[in-house]
Design an enzyme around this catalytic site. Structure first.
Site, short mmCIF file in Angstrom:
data_model
loop_
_atom_site.label_atom_id
_atom_site.label_comp_id
_atom_site.label_asym_id
_atom_site.label_seq_id
_atom_site.Cartn_x
_atom_site.Cartn_y
_atom_site.Cartn_z
CD GLU A 23 -2.97 -1.26 2.23
OE1 GLU A 23 -2.77 -0.66 3.30
OE2 GLU A 23 -4.03 -1.90 2.00
CG ASP B 165 -7.53 -5.41 4.97
OD1 ASP B 165 -7.04 -5.57 6.10
OD2 ASP B 165 -7.51 -4.33 4.36
CD GLU C 277 -9.75 -1.02 8.23
OE1 GLU C 277 -8.80 -1.59 8.79
OE2 GLU C 277 -9.69 -0.55 7.08
C1 GCV Z 1 -2.35 0.65 8.33
C2 GCV Z 1 -6.06 -2.04 5.75
C3 GCV Z 1 -6.41 -0.72 6.37
C4 GCV Z 1 -5.24 0.24 6.34
C5 GCV Z 1 -4.04 -0.44 7.04
C6 GCV Z 1 -3.74 -1.73 6.29
C7 GCV Z 1 -2.61 -2.51 6.94
O1 GCV Z 1 -5.90 -1.92 4.37
O2 GCV Z 1 -7.51 -0.17 5.73
O3 GCV Z 1 -5.61 1.41 7.02
O4 GCV Z 1 -2.93 0.40 7.07
O5 GCV Z 1 -4.87 -2.55 6.30
O6 GCV Z 1 -2.92 -3.49 7.60
O7 GCV Z 1 -1.47 -2.16 6.78
#
Ligand code: GCV
Length: 672
Positions: free
Chosen positions: A283, A362, A390
């Site tokens: 990411e 995720d 989340e």
């Molecule tokens: C910290 C998901 C979340 C991101 C997070 C990522 C990760 O995609 O939405 O906010 O980033 O996981 O675990 O690194």
């Protein structure tokens, strides 16, 4: 408003604090502090040995601190056998004295909090001798806290409880009293490590490793007495960003030297520093791929720097292509961690811990267990859970996750009775859910998730309902409520099945996502990610829904499991209902094991889910007047929102699938 005491209210210390207590051994200040406070409040008496040992009800002693007080010496003889070890303790009776023995101050502190959980039962004459030690060596929380407020993600990424307890607007908060309270809460559930900043490391956060290290040291100093070691998320590009080098190539000698020197300096400042957490090539975070190197090269670079000091690197396996083309049906995000990391098994240094999200995508409310956990026997593995909600209601919805985690930990990858996920991993890590909110977690009932995480990491075989019971008894002790029996029964009725309720009114049958990208993953948006670059699709059309991940006709993901599960998941007939749409694309009239069709199941679960949330709210309302008013109101207000949001989920999902399929609800309920 003062900060809520969570599972350590003064009333929970009555049994301990009303006794005559003897504390024996050096370096046990945290234990002494707890006992002193409890006795001052509840009329007991605390003595420090040596001082004679007559007239005591409880002795808390370090075994090696000889000569032991008489009851402790007797108890040590009686309970001879395997030593408690670094973090364990033995609880026994010697005559009419309860004795707690440990080898270390941390073990003694864990034992003390165990006594608090037991309450009066710890002093029962017939209390049997019991040894306790954690099943997993590291039980860790990752804070996704930013030092600077991120323009999109805010102070805490995926944080639903206000600001960070560590950082505010680019600086350390220095709120040491709050951090100390946090340390107590964590020690009381056995958590022994935290990382203090987000795995997405920005320019300000990067500097915690060097010129802002004092801020980390300050946190470490406060948490040390509670047996908690501090770790830091670092950027793989640190040699460039902080060191002024032209490269961060793991094979470059200058880079290796930079990490060695920088790490040595960290240990000079924080002698018991835990190590680094790294999100690399993920990411947008930098990583070894930029230099044509593997993740073994990357992880080993940092591990090599940490090894002389006894530190570890937590290297995250969350590596996937986040610029996918939705038209491309062959790329499957679920496959990515396995495809990247399994070929590296055996190549990672022994102080690398590969940190693997519990599922392949995720943190969805339902996913299969990551196949990586069963495929890397020569690698130290940590399973990563998400305590911050989340994808499970963002601490606006009640969603007790203990039962979900318990299922994951108890999953048997080889279908043999002996080995569960809990036996395969050496650690459990979770993304933290606290902030500077007076109730710590935004939703007071979300505290139970933090509690359960610690307790299950200590002993993954604990029954999650019993863990919830512990949490209720500690958090709402008699005296703090008008009717503790009723409060307990109501909380169980609301919380026991709340994760499954959440699952019922959100994305169906394991298909995942369907969350709103614009509202940061809160609320429904069925096609919100359908044509995006993130690789999280459901492929619903007029005929059916789900992702074909079979070897025969799909992405082949099912083949990443050991043969037994690979076959189960591959087979439409055998695949468990709750994961059907994760593994198969099926027509709406496909009949589930439950006997219902897929479309009818979608309608039924969504209607039921909302009805259950309405019942939760009703039950809570009946507790009016029995609880602390601020807490009561906070939960009531969140339940109102949960009813609203669940209704929105129900109506959007049902309407979406009705429009796609044209199949009406068999019971004629309103679909818009
Ligand atoms: C910290 C998901 C979340 C991101 C997070 C990522 C990760 O995609 O939405 O906010 O980033 O996981 O675990 O690194």
């Amino acid at each position: 408003m003062s900060v809520h005491a969570a599972w350590l209210p003064a009333e929970s210390f009555v049994a301990l604090g009303s006794r005559r207590v003897l504390v024996h051994g050096d370096g046990v200040d945290a234990v002494l502090d707890e006992v002193t406070r409890a006795c001052a409040r509840h009329g007991g008496r605390v003595r420090r040995s040596p001082c004679g040992d007559a007239d005591v009800d409880l002795v808390l002693a370090l075994r090696q601190a000889v000569p032991l007080p008489v009851p402790a010496a007797q108890a040590a003889r009686q309970a001879a056998g395997e030593p408690p070890g670094d973090e364990g303790f033995v609880l026994t009776r010697s005559g009419d004295v309860t004795v707690l023995l440990a080898d270390t101050p941390t073990g003694l502190l864990y034992g003390l909090f165990h006594l608090v959980r037991l309450g009066a039962a710890a002093f029962a004459a017939d209390r049997p001798t019991r040894r306790h030690r954690p099943a997993l060596r590291r039980r860790m929380l990752d804070h996704w806290d930013n030092v600077s407020v991120h323009p999109v993600m805010g102070q805490v990424e995926r944080g639903y409880a206000g600001g960070s307890i560590f950082w505010r607007d680019g600086a350390a908060r220095h709120d040491l009293a709050r951090i100390r309270e946090y340390g107590r809460l964590l020690a009381a559930v056995g958590i022994n490590a935290i990382s203090v900043n987000n795995v997405n490391v920005g320019p300000v956060e990067a500097r915690l490793l060097t010129d802002r290290l004092d801020d980390v040291a300050e946190i470490a100093d406060v948490l040390r007495p509670y047996g908690i070691r501090v770790h830091l998320s670092v950027t793989f590009a640190a040699p460039v960003v902080l060191g002024g080098l032209s490269s961060a190539d793991p094979r470059d000698e200058q880079v290796r030297a930079w990490w060695a020197t920088t790490t040595r300096q960290v240990y000079e400042r924080i002698g018991d520093f835990g190590g680094y957490v790294v999100k690399a090539d993920s990411e947008g975070q930098p990583g070894p791929f930029s230099y044509g190197r593997s993740h073994a090269d990357g992880a080993n670079l940092l591990a090599e720097a940490l090894a002389p000091h006894g530190g570890v690197v937590h290297w995250r396996a969350f590596v996937y292509n986040h610029h996918q083309d939705w038209r491309d049906r062959s790329t499957d995000r679920a496959r990515a961690a396995y495809d990247h990391f399994v070929p590296l098994d055996g190549d990672l240094r022994t102080n690398v811990v590969l940190q693997v999200k519990h599922g392949p995508v995720d943190f969805q409310p339902r996913e299969p267990v990551s196949p990586v956990l069963a495929a890397m026997p020569a690698t130290r593995l940590a399973m990563e859970l998400q305590v911050t909600q989340e994808y499970t209601g963002q601490q606006r919805h009640v969603c007790y996750l203990g039962p979900w985690w318990s299922e994951l930990l108890g999953f048997r990858p080889w279908q043999t009775p002996e080995r569960t996920v809990a036996d395969v991993v050496t650690e459990l890590v979770a993304v933290a859910n606290v902030g500077d909110d007076p109730f710590w977690c935004g939703h007071p009932l979300a505290q139970a998730n933090l509690y359960a995480f610690g307790r299950l990491a200590w002993d993954p075989r604990l029954d999650p309902t019993a863990v919830l019971d512990e949490w209720i008894d500690l958090t709402f002790p008699p005296g703090s409520t008008g009717d503790s029996g009723r409060v307990r029964a109501t909380l169980h009725a609301i919380m026991d099945d709340s994760w499954r309720t959440y699952e019922r009114y959100t994305a169906p049958l394991g298909v995942g996502f369907m969350v709103d990208p614009l509202r940061h993953h809160y609320g429904p948006n069925v096609d919100g990610y359908e044509y995006s670059r993130w690789g999280t699709y459901h492929f619903a059309d007029r005929d059916g829904v789900g992702v074909d991940r079979t070897r025969a006709t799909g992405t082949g993901y099912a083949g990443q499991y050991p043969p037994g599960w690979a076959q189960v998941y591959e087979s439409l007939a055998d695949c468990p209902d709750e994961l059907l749409l994760f593994f198969h694309h099926v027509p709406y009239d496909h009949v589930l094991h439950s006997g219902s069709t897929v479309i009818q199941h979608i309608y039924d679960t969504h209607f039921t889910g909302v009805a259950q949330v309405e019942t939760m709210r009703e039950r809570w309302r009946q507790l009016a007047g029995l609880l602390d008013q601020a807490l009561f109101e906070r939960v009531a207000e969140r339940l109102d929102e949960q009813v609203r949001s669940a209704t929105e989920w129900r109506d959007q999902i049902n309407t979406y699938f009705f429009r796609k399929s044209g199949v009406p609800d068999a019971h004629g309920r309103p679909i818009h």
